[in-house]
Design a protein around this motif. Structure first.
Motif, PDB file in Angstrom:
ATOM      1  N   ILE A 149      27.820 -18.764 -14.246  1.00 13.81           N
ATOM      2  CA  ILE A 149      27.840 -17.417 -14.820  1.00 13.81           C
ATOM      3  C   ILE A 149      27.989 -16.366 -13.724  1.00 13.81           C
ATOM      4  O   ILE A 149      28.698 -15.361 -13.899  1.00 13.81           O
ATOM      5  N   ALA A 150      27.343 -16.582 -12.581  1.00 15.04           N
ATOM      6  CA  ALA A 150      27.547 -15.665 -11.457  1.00 15.04           C
ATOM      7  C   ALA A 150      29.026 -15.626 -11.070  1.00 15.04           C
ATOM      8  O   ALA A 150      29.590 -14.555 -10.772  1.00 15.04           O
ATOM      9  N   ALA A 151      29.663 -16.797 -11.095  1.00 18.15           N
ATOM     10  CA  ALA A 151      31.097 -16.861 -10.797  1.00 18.15           C
ATOM     11  C   ALA A 151      31.918 -16.142 -11.868  1.00 18.15           C
ATOM     12  O   ALA A 151      32.949 -15.526 -11.562  1.00 18.15           O
ATOM     13  N   ASP A 152      31.463 -16.204 -13.131  1.00 17.90           N
ATOM     14  CA  ASP A 152      32.151 -15.475 -14.207  1.00 17.90           C
ATOM     15  C   ASP A 152      32.089 -13.966 -13.966  1.00 17.90           C
ATOM     16  O   ASP A 152      33.061 -13.242 -14.219  1.00 17.90           O
ATOM     17  N   PHE A 153      30.946 -13.476 -13.519  1.00 18.63           N
ATOM     18  CA  PHE A 153      30.845 -12.054 -13.182  1.00 18.63           C
ATOM     19  C   PHE A 153      31.856 -11.697 -12.090  1.00 18.63           C
ATOM     20  O   PHE A 153      32.541 -10.661 -12.171  1.00 18.63           O
ATOM     21  N   ALA A 154      31.953 -12.555 -11.081  1.00 20.13           N
ATOM     22  CA  ALA A 154      32.876 -12.285  -9.980  1.00 20.13           C
ATOM     23  C   ALA A 154      34.323 -12.292 -10.455  1.00 20.13           C
ATOM     24  O   ALA A 154      35.135 -11.445 -10.050  1.00 20.13           O
ATOM     25  N   GLN A 155      34.670 -13.246 -11.329  1.00 19.89           N
ATOM     26  CA  GLN A 155      36.045 -13.303 -11.833  1.00 19.89           C
ATOM     27  C   GLN A 155      36.361 -12.088 -12.691  1.00 19.89           C
ATOM     28  O   GLN A 155      37.451 -11.514 -12.597  1.00 19.89           O
ATOM     29  N   ALA A 156      35.407 -11.674 -13.522  1.00 22.84           N
ATOM     30  CA  ALA A 156      35.628 -10.476 -14.335  1.00 22.84           C
ATOM     31  C   ALA A 156      35.780  -9.251 -13.452  1.00 22.84           C
ATOM     32  O   ALA A 156      36.580  -8.346 -13.757  1.00 22.84           O
ATOM     33  N   ALA A 157      35.043  -9.200 -12.343  1.00 27.15           N
ATOM     34  CA  ALA A 157      35.185  -8.089 -11.403  1.00 27.15           C
ATOM     35  C   ALA A 157      36.582  -8.077 -10.791  1.00 27.15           C
ATOM     36  O   ALA A 157      37.211  -7.014 -10.663  1.00 27.15           O
ATOM     37  N   GLU A 158      37.071  -9.248 -10.417  1.00 28.37           N
ATOM     38  CA  GLU A 158      38.430  -9.336  -9.880  1.00 28.37           C
ATOM     39  C   GLU A 158      39.453  -8.907 -10.945  1.00 28.37           C
ATOM     40  O   GLU A 158      40.419  -8.192 -10.638  1.00 28.37           O
ATOM     41  N   ASN A 159      39.221  -9.320 -12.189  1.00 31.63           N
ATOM     42  CA  ASN A 159      40.105  -8.897 -13.274  1.00 31.63           C
ATOM     43  C   ASN A 159      40.069  -7.387 -13.449  1.00 31.63           C
ATOM     44  O   ASN A 159      41.095  -6.754 -13.753  1.00 31.63           O
ATOM     45  N   ALA A 160      38.888  -6.794 -13.278  1.00 30.11           N
ATOM     46  CA  ALA A 160      38.762  -5.343 -13.417  1.00 30.11           C
ATOM     47  C   ALA A 160      39.595  -4.616 -12.371  1.00 30.11           C
ATOM     48  O   ALA A 160      40.286  -3.632 -12.681  1.00 30.11           O
ATOM     49  N   ILE A 161      39.539  -5.090 -11.154  1.00 33.02           N
ATOM     50  CA  ILE A 161      40.333  -4.452 -10.093  1.00 33.02           C
ATOM     51  C   ILE A 161      41.824  -4.627 -10.384  1.00 33.02           C
ATOM     52  O   ILE A 161      42.612  -3.692 -10.194  1.00 33.02           O
ATOM     53  N   ALA A 162      42.199  -5.792 -10.891  1.00 28.52           N
ATOM     54  CA  ALA A 162      43.600  -6.008 -11.268  1.00 28.52           C
ATOM     55  C   ALA A 162      44.015  -5.080 -12.404  1.00 28.52           C
ATOM     56  O   ALA A 162      45.197  -4.735 -12.539  1.00 28.52           O
ATOM     57  N   SER A 163      43.042  -4.668 -13.222  1.00 26.64           N
ATOM     58  CA  SER A 163      43.321  -3.745 -14.326  1.00 26.64           C
ATOM     59  C   SER A 163      43.393  -2.293 -13.873  1.00 26.64           C
ATOM     60  O   SER A 163      43.672  -1.413 -14.694  1.00 26.64           O
ATOM     61  N   GLY A 164      43.086  -2.040 -12.613  1.00 23.10           N
ATOM     62  CA  GLY A 164      43.144  -0.679 -12.099  1.00 23.10           C
ATOM     63  C   GLY A 164      41.817   0.039 -12.026  1.00 23.10           C
ATOM     64  O   GLY A 164      41.771   1.229 -11.677  1.00 23.10           O
ATOM     65  N   PHE A 165      40.720  -0.650 -12.345  1.00 25.45           N
ATOM     66  CA  PHE A 165      39.420  -0.011 -12.223  1.00 25.45           C
ATOM     67  C   PHE A 165      39.102   0.278 -10.759  1.00 25.45           C
ATOM     68  O   PHE A 165      39.511  -0.464  -9.864  1.00 25.45           O
ATOM     69  N   ASP A 166      38.338   1.334 -10.539  1.00 26.84           N
ATOM     70  CA  ASP A 166      37.928   1.705  -9.187  1.00 26.84           C
ATOM     71  C   ASP A 166      36.726   0.903  -8.714  1.00 26.84           C
ATOM     72  O   ASP A 166      36.401   0.914  -7.527  1.00 26.84           O
ATOM     73  N   GLY A 167      36.071   0.219  -9.625  1.00 32.63           N
ATOM     74  CA  GLY A 167      34.923  -0.602  -9.281  1.00 32.63           C
ATOM     75  C   GLY A 167      34.289  -1.144 -10.545  1.00 32.63           C
ATOM     76  O   GLY A 167      34.789  -0.931 -11.656  1.00 32.63           O
ATOM     77  N   VAL A 168      33.182  -1.873 -10.371  1.00 32.20           N
ATOM     78  CA  VAL A 168      32.461  -2.432 -11.518  1.00 32.20           C
ATOM     79  C   VAL A 168      30.977  -2.156 -11.380  1.00 32.20           C
ATOM     80  O   VAL A 168      30.447  -2.016 -10.273  1.00 32.20           O
ATOM     81  N   GLU A 169      30.331  -2.086 -12.529  1.00 32.77           N
ATOM     82  CA  GLU A 169      28.880  -1.952 -12.591  1.00 32.77           C
ATOM     83  C   GLU A 169      28.316  -3.196 -13.274  1.00 32.77           C
ATOM     84  O   GLU A 169      28.648  -3.469 -14.434  1.00 32.77           O
ATOM     85  N   ILE A 170      27.503  -3.954 -12.584  1.00 29.76           N
ATOM     86  CA  ILE A 170      26.831  -5.116 -13.165  1.00 29.76           C
ATOM     87  C   ILE A 170      25.748  -4.614 -14.106  1.00 29.76           C
ATOM     88  O   ILE A 170      24.908  -3.796 -13.727  1.00 29.76           O
ATOM     89  N   HIS A 171      25.771  -5.091 -15.353  1.00 26.03           N
ATOM     90  CA  HIS A 171      24.757  -4.673 -16.325  1.00 26.03           C
ATOM     91  C   HIS A 171      23.517  -5.529 -16.119  1.00 26.03           C
ATOM     92  O   HIS A 171      23.413  -6.643 -16.639  1.00 26.03           O
ATOM     93  N   GLY A 172      22.566  -4.987 -15.389  1.00 23.36           N
ATOM     94  CA  GLY A 172      21.311  -5.681 -15.144  1.00 23.36           C
ATOM     95  C   GLY A 172      20.152  -5.044 -15.867  1.00 23.36           C
ATOM     96  O   GLY A 172      18.991  -5.207 -15.459  1.00 23.36           O
ATOM     97  N   ALA A 173      20.448  -4.314 -16.957  1.00 26.99           N
ATOM     98  CA  ALA A 173      19.431  -3.514 -17.645  1.00 26.99           C
ATOM     99  C   ALA A 173      19.359  -3.863 -19.130  1.00 26.99           C
ATOM    100  O   ALA A 173      20.066  -4.731 -19.627  1.00 26.99           O
ATOM    101  N   ASN A 174      18.455  -3.157 -19.821  1.00 26.81           N
ATOM    102  CA  ASN A 174      18.420  -3.095 -21.295  1.00 26.81           C
ATOM    103  C   ASN A 174      18.269  -4.431 -22.006  1.00 26.81           C
ATOM    104  O   ASN A 174      18.707  -4.588 -23.153  1.00 26.81           O
ATOM    105  N   GLY A 175      17.682  -5.414 -21.351  1.00 23.47           N
ATOM    106  CA  GLY A 175      17.366  -6.656 -22.030  1.00 23.47           C
ATOM    107  C   GLY A 175      18.488  -7.663 -22.127  1.00 23.47           C
ATOM    108  O   GLY A 175      18.370  -8.641 -22.882  1.00 23.47           O
ATOM    109  N   TYR A 176      19.569  -7.477 -21.382  1.00 17.38           N
ATOM    110  CA  TYR A 176      20.650  -8.466 -21.383  1.00 17.38           C
ATOM    111  C   TYR A 176      20.373  -9.516 -20.307  1.00 17.38           C
ATOM    112  O   TYR A 176      19.308  -9.524 -19.693  1.00 17.38           O
ATOM    113  N   LEU A 177      21.286 -10.447 -20.089  1.00 15.06           N
ATOM    114  CA  LEU A 177      20.945 -11.680 -19.378  1.00 15.06           C
ATOM    115  C   LEU A 177      20.319 -11.447 -17.998  1.00 15.06           C
ATOM    116  O   LEU A 177      19.303 -12.074 -17.671  1.00 15.06           O
TER     117      LEU A 177
END
Length: 363
Positions: A149-177
């Motif tokens: 799952i940590a690797a999935d976060f990293a791959q999604a981050a790479e996908n985000a940059i490929a999509s043109g995002f300036d960065g990513v925010e890891i959701h570590g709040a509000n009762g999620y995983l």
């Protein structure tokens, strides 16, 4: 004299021109296949400002990360291409945009993941789910699954940059995983991911490590809710646990773009303050909470803390020109709670009006 709220601040390698950020808000306007839509591109474009920061609604990191119907993902080629229309629209306005990445853990449903839901431990949420049934009991993740799952976060981050995002925010709040691992109320593991606060923080650190290694610290951020109680969150030592998390981030990744901290609403019986976490983190901080109803408090907060941005949610939804309204002290539109999650509907999403100055009558 210019208020600190409207002075520049560097976030990662981005030169922000003001310190009002749009908070992440799930609004269910993606397709049922989790693809972003043209309506979403228009929504983010409307709220983009020169040198301003937008944070997207939470975005699924994989097909098994769960979600809610009509929430977007970043794990297919089609999603990457669709997100490009969103990021292009924001950049055309001179704005910046981060994608918030999430895994829902025990808060999702097996009907959406296609398999038994997972979490840090086999502790279900209390109460009745939106589906009208008791929440499912999650299966504790194995250590190899945690790494995956940590690797999935990293791959999604790479996908985000490929999509043109300036960065990513890891959701570590509000009762999620990620939050489910951190808090003692949802983590009773006895291995290296459970027990003391150091072990319970390990997954958050490994996710951050993986994302930083993939896209760089200056494009990586994380959101935490130290005092959060949403979705049965509680911890035996909130300040001690989250101070440890923030200190580990400072020690290991001092060049993160920012840390996003959710402030608790005032409670007469308890003392809620971000001071312990501010003491542990030297970089930019986004403070969220208690600013939607009275944005004037945003002015005071940025005057007190020169490394701080203010994230505003519902008022930003209802006021696409919120930055100018706050700058000029113009009145705000009211938001319509009934349309927050109206899948496929522009009403309450892209149809909020901008401010019109009253016309003066001529004699």
């Amino acid at each position: 004299m210019t208020s600190a709220l409207f002075t520049p601040l560097k976030v990662g390698k981005l030169a922000l021109q003001h310190r009002l950020a749009m908070s992440p808000m799930t609004r269910n306007r993606a397709t049922i296949q989790a693809d972003p839509t043209d309506m979403m591109a228009e929504y983010y474009k409307q709220r983009a400002t020169k040198g301003g920061l937008l944070i997207t609604e939470a975005v699924g990191i994989s097909a098994t990360a769960g979600g809610y119907p009509n929430t977007p993902g970043l794990f297919t080629d089609a999603q990457v291409q669709k997100w490009k229309t969103v990021t292009d629209a924001v950049h055309q306005q001179g704005g910046f945009i981060f994608a918030q990445l999430w895994h829902l853990g025990r808060t999702t449903f097996s009907a959406l993941t296609g398999s038994q839901i997972v979490s840090a431990s086999d502790i279900p949420l209390n109460g009745i789910s939106p589906a009208g049934a008791p929440y499912e009991t999650p299966r504790p993740l194995t250590q190899s699954e945690i790494k995956s799952i940590a690797a999935d976060f990293a791959q999604a981050a790479e996908n985000a940059i490929a999509s043109g995002f300036d960065g990513v925010e890891i959701h570590g709040a509000n009762g999620y995983l990620v939050d489910q691992f951190i808090n003692s109320s949802s983590n009773n593991r006895t291995d290296e991911y459970g027990g003391n606060k150091e072990n319970r923080a390990r997954f958050a650190m490994e996710v951050t490590d993986a994302v930083v290694n993939k896209i760089g610290a200056e494009k990586t951020a994380i959101r935490l809710s130290p005092y959060g109680e949403f979705q049965d969150m509680d911890d035996e030592d909130r300040v001690g646990t989250f101070s440890h998390v923030v200190k580990q981030l400072q020690d290991n990744h001092p060049n993160l773009a920012y840390i996003h901290l959710v402030e608790a609403r005032l409670d007469q019986d308890r003392s809620w303050t971000l001071a312990p976490f501010r003491a542990a983190w030297k970089g930019p901080i986004i403070a969220a909470g208690n600013y939607t109803e009275d944005y004037k408090t945003a002015y005071a907060e940025t005057e007190k803390h020169d490394n701080t941005l203010i994230a505003i949610g519902r008022a930003f939804l209802a006021n696409p020109d919120l930055v100018e309204r706050v700058r000029n002290h113009w009145p705000l539109n009211d938001y319509d709670r009934n349309t927050f999650y109206a899948a496929g509907e522009p009403k309450g999403y892209t149809d909020y009006p901008t401010y019109q100055k009253p016309q003066t009558s001529q004699a």
